[in-house]
Motif scaffolding. Sequence first.
Motif, PDB file in Angstrom:
ATOM      1  N   ILE A 278       0.991  -1.090  -0.069  1.00 49.96           N
ATOM      2  CA  ILE A 278       0.048  -0.013  -0.133  1.00 49.96           C
ATOM      3  C   ILE A 278       0.896   1.408  -0.154  1.00 49.96           C
ATOM      4  O   ILE A 278       1.916   1.366   0.670  1.00 49.96           O
ATOM      5  CB  ILE A 278      -0.892  -0.207   1.256  1.00 49.96           C
ATOM      6  N   LYS A 279       0.739   2.254  -0.818  1.00 48.63           N
ATOM      7  CA  LYS A 279       1.429   3.376  -1.010  1.00 48.63           C
ATOM      8  C   LYS A 279       0.702   4.467   0.078  1.00 48.63           C
ATOM      9  O   LYS A 279       1.267   5.102   0.828  1.00 48.63           O
ATOM     10  CB  LYS A 279       1.504   4.075  -2.206  1.00 48.63           C
ATOM     11  N   THR A 280      -0.604   4.698  -0.461  1.00 48.23           N
ATOM     12  CA  THR A 280      -1.289   5.866   0.386  1.00 48.23           C
ATOM     13  C   THR A 280      -2.711   5.563   0.795  1.00 48.23           C
ATOM     14  O   THR A 280      -3.111   4.745   0.053  1.00 48.23           O
ATOM     15  CB  THR A 280      -1.478   7.194  -0.323  1.00 48.23           C
ATOM     16  N   VAL A 281      -3.265   5.892   1.911  1.00 50.72           N
ATOM     17  CA  VAL A 281      -4.638   5.760   2.242  1.00 50.72           C
ATOM     18  C   VAL A 281      -5.175   6.983   2.720  1.00 50.72           C
ATOM     19  O   VAL A 281      -4.491   7.870   3.644  1.00 50.72           O
ATOM     20  CB  VAL A 281      -4.805   4.893   3.498  1.00 50.72           C
ATOM     21  N   THR A 282      -6.303   7.626   1.965  1.00 48.03           N
ATOM     22  CA  THR A 282      -6.869   8.748   2.386  1.00 48.03           C
ATOM     23  C   THR A 282      -8.251   8.642   2.596  1.00 48.03           C
ATOM     24  O   THR A 282      -8.996   7.861   2.188  1.00 48.03           O
ATOM     25  CB  THR A 282      -6.898   9.886   1.132  1.00 48.03           C
ATOM     26  N   VAL A 283      -8.876   9.225   3.653  1.00 47.51           N
ATOM     27  CA  VAL A 283     -10.180   9.189   4.282  1.00 47.51           C
ATOM     28  C   VAL A 283     -10.815  10.473   4.063  1.00 47.51           C
ATOM     29  O   VAL A 283     -10.321  11.658   4.440  1.00 47.51           O
ATOM     30  CB  VAL A 283     -10.352   9.044   5.759  1.00 47.51           C
TER      31      VAL A 283
ATOM     32  N   VAL B 265     -12.829   5.537   1.979  1.00 46.00           N
ATOM     33  CA  VAL B 265     -11.584   5.354   2.015  1.00 46.00           C
ATOM     34  C   VAL B 265     -10.988   4.942   0.828  1.00 46.00           C
ATOM     35  O   VAL B 265     -11.420   4.231   0.058  1.00 46.00           O
ATOM     36  CB  VAL B 265     -11.439   4.240   3.243  1.00 46.00           C
ATOM     37  N   ILE B 266      -9.962   5.839   0.493  1.00 43.73           N
ATOM     38  CA  ILE B 266      -9.368   5.385  -1.020  1.00 43.73           C
ATOM     39  C   ILE B 266      -7.932   4.770  -0.617  1.00 43.73           C
ATOM     40  O   ILE B 266      -7.015   5.518   0.051  1.00 43.73           O
ATOM     41  CB  ILE B 266      -9.354   6.597  -1.866  1.00 43.73           C
ATOM     42  N   ALA B 267      -7.694   3.662  -0.958  1.00 44.49           N
ATOM     43  CA  ALA B 267      -6.261   3.235  -0.892  1.00 44.49           C
ATOM     44  C   ALA B 267      -5.737   3.102  -2.337  1.00 44.49           C
ATOM     45  O   ALA B 267      -6.240   2.548  -3.281  1.00 44.49           O
ATOM     46  CB  ALA B 267      -6.506   1.617  -0.145  1.00 44.49           C
ATOM     47  N   VAL B 268      -4.281   3.564  -2.218  1.00 45.03           N
ATOM     48  CA  VAL B 268      -3.605   3.576  -3.321  1.00 45.03           C
ATOM     49  C   VAL B 268      -2.512   2.681  -3.479  1.00 45.03           C
ATOM     50  O   VAL B 268      -1.579   2.562  -2.316  1.00 45.03           O
ATOM     51  CB  VAL B 268      -2.930   4.923  -3.796  1.00 45.03           C
ATOM     52  N   LEU B 269      -1.981   1.444  -4.244  1.00 49.90           N
ATOM     53  CA  LEU B 269      -1.077   0.660  -4.079  1.00 49.90           C
ATOM     54  C   LEU B 269      -0.080   1.420  -4.684  1.00 49.90           C
ATOM     55  O   LEU B 269       0.131   2.367  -5.461  1.00 49.90           O
ATOM     56  CB  LEU B 269      -1.429  -0.623  -4.903  1.00 49.90           C
TER      57      LEU B 269
ATOM     58  N   LEU C  22      -2.725   1.577  -8.701  1.00 48.59           N
ATOM     59  CA  LEU C  22      -4.024   0.993  -8.727  1.00 48.59           C
ATOM     60  C   LEU C  22      -4.687   1.504  -7.220  1.00 48.59           C
ATOM     61  O   LEU C  22      -4.259   1.802  -6.295  1.00 48.59           O
ATOM     62  CB  LEU C  22      -4.100  -0.394  -8.658  1.00 48.59           C
ATOM     63  N   LYS C  23      -5.941   1.852  -7.412  1.00 48.83           N
ATOM     64  CA  LYS C  23      -6.752   2.105  -6.223  1.00 48.83           C
ATOM     65  C   LYS C  23      -7.972   1.428  -5.995  1.00 48.83           C
ATOM     66  O   LYS C  23      -8.575   0.586  -6.811  1.00 48.83           O
ATOM     67  CB  LYS C  23      -7.492   3.657  -6.762  1.00 48.83           C
ATOM     68  N   LYS C  24      -8.477   1.548  -4.651  1.00 47.58           N
ATOM     69  CA  LYS C  24      -9.695   0.934  -4.304  1.00 47.58           C
ATOM     70  C   LYS C  24     -10.611   1.893  -3.630  1.00 47.58           C
ATOM     71  O   LYS C  24      -9.675   2.462  -2.301  1.00 47.58           O
ATOM     72  CB  LYS C  24      -9.516  -0.315  -3.858  1.00 47.58           C
ATOM     73  N   THR C  25     -11.673   1.994  -3.729  1.00 51.21           N
ATOM     74  CA  THR C  25     -12.665   3.112  -2.949  1.00 51.21           C
ATOM     75  C   THR C  25     -13.467   2.108  -1.999  1.00 51.21           C
ATOM     76  O   THR C  25     -14.024   1.049  -2.811  1.00 51.21           O
ATOM     77  CB  THR C  25     -13.183   3.852  -3.812  1.00 51.21           C
ATOM     78  N   LYS C  26     -13.692   2.370  -0.916  1.00 51.50           N
ATOM     79  CA  LYS C  26     -14.930   1.876  -0.007  1.00 51.50           C
ATOM     80  C   LYS C  26     -15.457   2.609   0.998  1.00 51.50           C
ATOM     81  O   LYS C  26     -14.677   3.717   1.424  1.00 51.50           O
ATOM     82  CB  LYS C  26     -14.248   0.505   0.678  1.00 51.50           C
TER      83      LYS C  26
END
Length: 1002
Positions: free
Chosen positions: A947-952, A984-988, A992-996
């Motif tokens: 995981i590179k970054t996580v933003t809320v 929550v957005i996680a960037v690898l 690549l991104k995943k939003t939840k």
Amino acid sequence: MLPPTNDDACGAVTLNASNGFCSSGTTQDATNSAYPTNSCTLPGDDDDVWFKFVTPGSTFDYSSFTIELTNITGTDIDLSYAVFRTSSGSCTSFSRIDCFETNRSTLTELYGGYTYYIQVYTTGTGVANYANFDLCVNIFTDPCGITNIPELVCGTLESFHDYNNSTSDNGFLNNSQNPCQGSSHSSFEGREMLYSFTPDTTGDYDIWLQTYTGEHIGFMYKEASLGCNDSNWNCIGHYFGGNQTGTITLTGGVTYYFLVDLENNNTNYSKAKFAINCPVSCDDSFFDPGGPNANYGLGNNKTTTICADSPGSPVTVTFNAFDITDDNLAVYDGSSTSATLIGTYTGTTIPGPFTSTDPSGCLTFVFTSGWSNTGSGWEAEVTCCIVWEGSANTDWNTATNWSSGTIPTIDDCIVIPDATTTPNDPILDYTDPNDRGAGLNLTVQNNAYLELNHDTELTIKEWVDVQGNAVFNIKNNASLIQIDETNLNAGSIHVQRAPNANFSGVSGLEYVYWSSPVSGFDITNVSPGTNTGLIFEWDPTVAGFGTGNHGYWYNASGAMVEGQGYIIRGLSGTPNSIANTLSWNPSIPVTANTALFSGAPHNGTLTVDVFHGGYDVAGDPGYQGNSSLGTLAYNDDDNWNLIGNPYPSAISADAFAAYNTNISGTVYLWQHAALPNQTTDPFYEDYTYNYDSSNYVEYNSSGSVPPGIDDLHIASGQGFFVTVNHSAPLSSSVTFTNSMRQYSSAYNNNTFFRVSDDNAIRATATESTNMSQPIERHRVWLNLSNSNNMANTLLIGYIEGATNEFDRLYDGIEVKSTDLSFYSINNDFKCSIQGRALPFNTDDAIPLGMYLPQNDTYSIAINTLDGLFTDSTQNIYLEDTYLNIVHNLKESPYNFTADMGALNDRFILRYNAFGALHTNDVMAVENVTIIAPNNQFIKVNSGTQPIKTVTVYDLLGRPLISKDQISSHSITINHSFSDGTYIVIAVLESGLKKTKKVVLKH
């Protein structure tokens, strides 16, 4: 191609007993033989073919024969033929007896043992003219010995020639046996021809002698059951020249013999043309004296009275062809020439139609022709009308109320008589659409009353004639539909149109878009209480209005132009009743808050001029318009044209758009949805919005915005906007036709749109959701709403027939304004409706744009779905390129903050959260989990990549906390968040991104 073998006389086909004296023939590829017809009446012997036969016996064994042409087909079925004879049988030397234009002729007193040649040819000239036919010759010596007695046919001319004037003919009727002979006129046996005839109906029949050359001629008849002999004949008439008529009464179904007796004491042979003319009645054709296949002759003076089968029922005569130049046809409204003269007609202009108003129900026609010219005459159709009697009640659909005992159909002409002659006036009213009214044509006679109740349809194929002071009252949402494109309507109708279905009042701040369904109606009479300064029409392009000469509103006055739209503020001062002069002085109410249009109903093909100014700049940057507010105008602002439905019935928007290729296929009408200020969203159910009333309802073959209409019928009296294509001529036109009015299962006339200035949307609309011809559709409607829940909608659909380029019938441009706007982008087009190609591709991505009138918090949400998008497995995603968020709109609306202005590069609609990712990338994203254990904190795990970054973010899209340079497969965020929902957005490491979305509760 080679000519036929009987192309000249020496190759003539022989007719004899072996072939029954019959043969088939053709003039196709035939050439001109060496034997001209000389004095034959008609030209055309450039494609003649030949036949021959030999009469029995020797020279003075006189014979007679008939020649008959049948089964004629080809490019020229008007045949003529000449008859020649030779005693030697030579095919190169013979003399002509005569030529004939009738398909059947009889010749008597012909020498026995002679060879007779028949030359057949088309009357037209040129190699393209040809005919195929059958030819038969029937030889006899005694009229009663004819093997096949010729049958007379109504209106068909017969030719009868006597050639030798011998006093020793074979025959049976001498002077003492001839009931037509006086003592001063001798009658010889022979020169007689026998015919048979069986009338269909009982009535008066005319034996009409068109022409006669000879001394005198007798016509006789008797019932065939009395036998063919010299007794029991009845004289019809004894004549000394042509254009004579004898009338007899015959019984339907009884077979009669007719005997024609030519007499001539001089050396010239005698000849006659005659026909039996049958009574003309219901469903018959009515021809000039020449019948259906020939010109009329010289010196006619013929009277024909036409009555209905049911005494008193009026007949209607409709002319389809007319050519009596230099001659005259007088028409009388009754059973004789003592009746009222309707008019006298000549030339080639088609008169009528004529419907009897006489108590007899009859019409009388008198045709007179001179001695210098003939013509093709006329062909007319006779229809016998069904008359309203009203003996049971007022119901149109009660059979016993009609003279025929049946409810009228599209094949029946209809007469509504003087109301004082019937106990009840007709009203069309029903609940079953199968009971809608129909008729061939409609006559509402003087002092009559006819009413179409609300939401009913009457379809008339031909014309409507409202006579004198009669009242034809078409109530709100009722329709008068017509089929034939030629406008033969006469008289005035009254059309009631209410903007509100419940007849509630129209505010003085509301503008209603109007168009007139009748001719000559003054615009100020739509809303007599409205100040004339609040009545407008639209000029599509005005010189000097900015660089592009955009359109503008101007005050309107005078008669409303057919097919043109107008706007009027408010609706007041409308009449409470229909003014009338009916003899019983009834009060005919007009519903409250209803406009009343009175005049001749528009019908048939109507053309309306439309315009554009030619301004079309790449990129559409806009230009300063004619406004002190600094408002910009754009490429399409000189393309808008305000037109309107010109008919007293609804029209299909799809049919109108498909027909008119000079305009875009989208129609624009004021809002309709009757939505309250807070509306429960049809998709989420717990999300509210309302529409901006300054927007239009937009409709094309993809659907409507807002949703709800899949087969729009534009109501009678409704004005609407269209845009002229930039590629069209600066001055162009649109066309309305009756085909756009035709009834379908989705037909209605109750979709009437208007707008108010108080942001409350109202309509009188009941739209159909069933297409008359369904096409495949899969559609997404999205709403853009502001913090006040004011919403604007766009449509993206995957539609049968659409492409991914801009399609006239499937894509509609967004109406630009300084209010909230929402559109999809297709090349340089900003579309409120965008049709896309089938089959559906999950990798499709559509840029979205908007104009935001202020800094605010906005939301994009699903309004409605249909087709494959209703499948729970097919998600709909919104990509926010500014925040790198891909959000599933099926789960919830997407909220964001933005500043005032255009926003065309932030949002993309897509159907795959990962776009066109490779399989390994998909697996990498799917192995990322974002959870909130026990709703206490946030935990992110990645099974493949670090995981590179996580933003809320909060639900307004504002970032709350960001963790950078994580470089780990797992992270826990235990921040002091308030209770609520977060994104929550996680960037690898790969990007690549995943939003939840997660919910936290403490």
